[in-house]
Design an enzyme around this catalytic site. Sequence first.
Site, PDB file in Angstrom:
ATOM      1  N   GLU A   1       2.796  -6.213  -0.611  1.00  0.00           N
ATOM      2  CA  GLU A   1       1.532  -5.978  -1.668  1.00  0.00           C
ATOM      3  C   GLU A   1       1.964  -6.427  -2.997  1.00  0.00           C
ATOM      4  O   GLU A   1       1.210  -6.664  -3.674  1.00  0.00           O
ATOM      5  CB  GLU A   1       1.482  -4.445  -1.380  1.00  0.00           C
ATOM      6  CG  GLU A   1       2.754  -3.574  -2.158  1.00  0.00           C
ATOM      7  CD  GLU A   1       2.338  -1.966  -2.242  1.00  0.00           C
ATOM      8  OE1 GLU A   1       1.426  -1.907  -3.038  1.00  0.00           O
ATOM      9  OE2 GLU A   1       2.801  -1.218  -1.404  1.00  0.00           O
TER      10      GLU A   1
ATOM     11  N   SER B   1       4.206   0.613 -10.420  1.00  0.00           N
ATOM     12  CA  SER B   1       5.540  -0.595 -10.215  1.00  0.00           C
ATOM     13  C   SER B   1       5.504  -1.128 -11.501  1.00  0.00           C
ATOM     14  O   SER B   1       4.491  -1.627 -11.978  1.00  0.00           O
ATOM     15  CB  SER B   1       5.310  -1.346  -9.150  1.00  0.00           C
ATOM     16  OG  SER B   1       5.545  -0.647  -7.936  1.00  0.00           O
TER      17      SER B   1
END
Length: 379
Positions: free
Chosen positions: A135, A206
Amino acid sequence: PDADAPPMPWFGMDIGGTLTKLVYFEPRETNRREIDKETEVLKNIRRYLTRNSAYGKTGRRDVHLQMDNVTIRGRRGTLHFIRFPTSEVGAFLQLARSKGMADLVNTIYATGGGAYKFEEDFIKEVNMRLSKMDELDALIAGVLYVDSMNAQECYYWATPDEQPVHTHVCDSPPYSEAALSVYVRKPYDFSSPYPFLLVNVGSGVSVLVVNAPNDYYRVSGTSLGGGTFLGLCCLLTGCSSFEEAIALAASGDNTTVDKLVRDIYGGDYARFGLPGDLVASSFGQMCSAERRAKVSRADLARATLVTITNNIGSIARLCASNEHIERVVFCGNFLRVNPLSMKLLSYAMSYWSRGALKALFLEHEGYFGAVGCLLHLDT
Ligand code: ADP
């Protein structure tokens, strides 16, 4: 056109913790032969996807994000952006089956945790294999590709004369409507972006340092993300959708919920440059039963938004200064229909770095992972 390209239709899918993002490439027919070659099923899929903007109860196409005239693997066409809640993957599979997609598509290029979690369901229900991509690889590939195809992709929030917002309206608290209303959206030239910090605010967060297209690492993250905002907002206000939570937050006032420096000092904490309007303790007023009795749902929603957003801003800023990076790009669907958080992040980045850091945003918010997947549809 690329002879090794897989057969149409081309999809990229990002099955995230909250939302599933589906990007569909609609090829432009260049000649009669290609039109004839298109099978009935393929035509039906194309018509169904491009003529509707709602699919079933919860699927939505973000028509305003549609990108015409893009090139992928030598083919020109249009990118369509579709999302639905990950909790509805089952309904999506049923729909895919009823549209005959299962007969035509044997591999879907997918990323996100759901590409692992739902792998068996895809095989069992529609006989589709998921070809998985990491991802974060997909995210960066998607950001760089979309930015290269769209001159308006990257933008920032500026005061009209580009001066820091706190020198503008220093008598209003930074998170007040008055201070934030001066911001206007301006395009940012992202053609020489490196190095930059990429902060993806999805269900969780993130933080990546990106030095070059294939040179990046994950430096940090936090579990206090978009999912936390929505979860806490539902608990505290009884709201039931992200849109409702954002609308409530936009009309609320967090200073009835948070304890500010001035609530503690009676004014500024001048010695260390902390203005009285600064939040000293998020939700700090809610220890008092009297205050709890008076607080509104909107105030609680705004305090939740400010708390989560400022925490993400702090982490991003610490990472940027550690890594000696000036540009901080925020993406992910937490920023969808959420100018308030974008302005708060812009303010926080600039204020706490004395103007050294710049907060940047991307028009296609949460779709980059899905686009990245679509681009790597050869692997
Ligand atoms: P993930 O890949 O983890 O699902 P996204 O980038 O799609 O992450 O962002 C999910 C977050 O976006 C949610 O936690 C919520 O804060 C926000 N969000 C924006 N629009 C919606 C929506 N329609 N439904 C649910 N959450 C939404």
